[in-house]
Design a protein around this motif. Sequence first.
Motif, PDB file in Angstrom:
ATOM      1  N   SER A 132       0.847  -1.191   0.000  1.00  0.00           N
ATOM      2  CA  SER A 132       0.000   0.000   0.000  1.00  0.00           C
ATOM      3  C   SER A 132       0.881   1.239   0.000  1.00  0.00           C
ATOM      4  CB  SER A 132      -0.917  -0.005   1.223  1.00  0.00           C
ATOM      5  OG  SER A 132      -0.153   0.123   2.413  1.00  0.00           O
ATOM      6  N   ALA A 171       1.338   3.437   2.077  1.00  0.00           N
ATOM      7  CA  ALA A 171       1.995   3.755   3.346  1.00  0.00           C
ATOM      8  C   ALA A 171       3.429   3.271   3.401  1.00  0.00           C
ATOM      9  CB  ALA A 171       1.198   3.149   4.505  1.00  0.00           C
ATOM     10  N   GLY A 177      -5.572   2.730   1.843  1.00  0.00           N
ATOM     11  CA  GLY A 177      -5.129   2.127   3.087  1.00  0.00           C
ATOM     12  C   GLY A 177      -4.471   0.777   2.880  1.00  0.00           C
ATOM     13  N   SER A 188       2.593  -0.891   8.966  1.00  0.00           N
ATOM     14  CA  SER A 188       1.307  -0.374   9.425  1.00  0.00           C
ATOM     15  C   SER A 188       0.772  -1.228  10.568  1.00  0.00           C
ATOM     16  CB  SER A 188       0.304  -0.316   8.260  1.00  0.00           C
ATOM     17  OG  SER A 188      -0.945   0.158   8.712  1.00  0.00           O
ATOM     18  N   GLU A 190      -2.461  -1.191  11.134  1.00  0.00           N
ATOM     19  CA  GLU A 190      -3.790  -0.612  11.260  1.00  0.00           C
ATOM     20  C   GLU A 190      -4.489  -0.723   9.913  1.00  0.00           C
ATOM     21  OE1 GLU A 190      -3.288   3.315  12.705  1.00  0.00           O
ATOM     22  OE2 GLU A 190      -2.401   2.674  14.609  1.00  0.00           O
ATOM     23  N   ASP A 191      -5.802  -0.933   9.929  1.00  0.00           N
ATOM     24  CA  ASP A 191      -6.518  -1.241   8.695  1.00  0.00           C
ATOM     25  C   ASP A 191      -7.901  -0.595   8.717  1.00  0.00           C
ATOM     26  OD1 ASP A 191      -7.798  -2.330   6.529  1.00  0.00           O
ATOM     27  OD2 ASP A 191      -7.431  -4.426   7.072  1.00  0.00           O
ATOM     28  N   THR A 192      -8.077   0.398   7.845  1.00  0.00           N
ATOM     29  CA  THR A 192      -9.386   1.036   7.701  1.00  0.00           C
ATOM     30  C   THR A 192     -10.071   0.600   6.412  1.00  0.00           C
ATOM     31  OG1 THR A 192      -8.352   2.941   6.621  1.00  0.00           O
ATOM     32  CG2 THR A 192      -8.645   3.058   9.016  1.00  0.00           C
ATOM     33  N   ALA A 193      -9.408  -0.260   5.654  1.00  0.00           N
ATOM     34  CA  ALA A 193      -9.964  -0.699   4.373  1.00  0.00           C
ATOM     35  C   ALA A 193     -10.745  -1.993   4.503  1.00  0.00           C
ATOM     36  CB  ALA A 193      -8.836  -0.867   3.353  1.00  0.00           C
TER      37      ALA A 193
END
Length: 558
Positions: A374, A376, A460, A492, A494-497
């Motif tokens: 991704s 990021a 994300g 990361s 963290e996952d908002t997708a």
Amino acid sequence: MVFGIEHKVKSHRTGRRRKKGGQKMPVAPWIVITLVSVLVASGLTWGFVALLRSGCSGEVYRVTVAAAPSVFGSLGDAAQEWEREQPELNGECVGVEVTEVSAADASRGITGSWNAMSFGKRPIAWAPDAQVWASWMTSSEATAGYVSSEPVALGEAGSVLAVAESTATDLGWIGGEPPTWADVVSAATAGDISLAAANPRSSTEGLVALLNASSDGAGGFSQAASDAYAAAIEAGSSAADGEGLKNAYIEAADASQVMTMLDYQVEDFNSTSDSEDPLVPVTPSGSTVSAVASYMVLGGAAWVSATDAQIAEDFGEYVSGQVSSGAFTDPELKPIDDAGAALGQATPEAVGAAVRAWQSGAQDLNVMFLLDWSSAVMEENVEYEGDTVEAGIAAVRVAIDMIDEMEPTWRAGLWEYGVGAGEDVNWRSVSEGAEMSGDAKSGLTQTLYDLSEEAVFEGGAPLYDSLVAAYTDMNANLVDGAANVIVVLTNSGEDTASLPTVGETADALAAMAGSATVYTVGFGAANAENLTQLAEATGGEYIAAPSEGGVLGAIAPA
């Protein structure tokens, strides 16, 4: 160039290291000035030119020598000193470039696929910290003729057991007759000690210990002794190398733990420890194999030309002369009285039999790399192998280093994830799992290099859904008898997708009750708490990405 930056050779330093000598003028400057004045006044300017150039001109052509960390500094000094004498071949100035490569890495690369990105050019000569690595190489018919000249013995380090002084005293191993390897194994079986061994396929200390423990007492191999040694380790513990053993020893604080090491590693440990119960080196009776560092020319390898081999042989003759005169010294090696006997401590047949027996008893490894690609991963820089690179590039390089260290019977494949990575999902299989031998290993490595040049996926990092999909796929395609592992590489966590939360994802992984294990490797600002929760749901663990590799040693079966 590596990933758009100047490559820096991977470091494997351990223990003490002597400073490398800098370049020095061959003649004191005031002598040169005086001499020039005299020569010019005499109309003999050509004499000054002859003084500075004797027999060659132009740039120096250098061939590569791959040297183990313990001899890297000393051989580098010798290379500089040799070059000051302006060696030449057919009128061309020649020299050697010494690169630092562990004996285990060099052994794998010479006999298989050489990782030029991590270790530099393929070597023309090799200086392992134990001659038995060369014996292992020549035990195969395909590589038996690689060494084209008689090796030069540089010095040796002893193969010992590192034992807490209190434990060694209680067992009677100090001041009297030292134990045999059979005694050591019996003590481990009885629970009097816990034997902790270094892996013989990834460390010199592990390899020489294996050869001593599995010896038949007459220079050959004993399957029964090898089996007993393996059982003692199974009851105890293991690590990739002596450094891993020392770290585990410090953490456990268990005086009954006995470790396979080299003598200077014990000295190094004590020099930096404030323990009131120092380690003492114990050499089991009957041990005949030590870590004999040597220099050899690989003139029989297909990539070595006759000219390059000759340059390497000329340097070898120079080093041999230094060793004979006592000018070649190394803080981690002791001088050798009988070079012939030292170099012949173990035959290729005995080494080959011992290593193959170890491999047949060791569990194979089946790895799926799950790579975060991704956006990021390109928004944060981290340190890896002395370079400052984007987190995604560091992750690729970690995967490449792990692949390079894998055994030929181990398997590996690659998935990547990012928003829109697949046709209608956020992940995709990049390379199906395959045994890491020959073309498959080099092919997967090249795939990772190629991927590192591709654009990342905007948006994300959909780790949670991707991990559940990967875990499902891995458990549907388990390799029988192997440790089946998913290695997540991300900065990361963290996952908002994805729709589920990290807790729901961890619960889903645990409920699947699969046989695969997840290890999460976090780079930079990765959310260690989330990554730990995901890994532990499968019986795995979180690993903070190291700056010098070593991830494989944390997950691979011994």
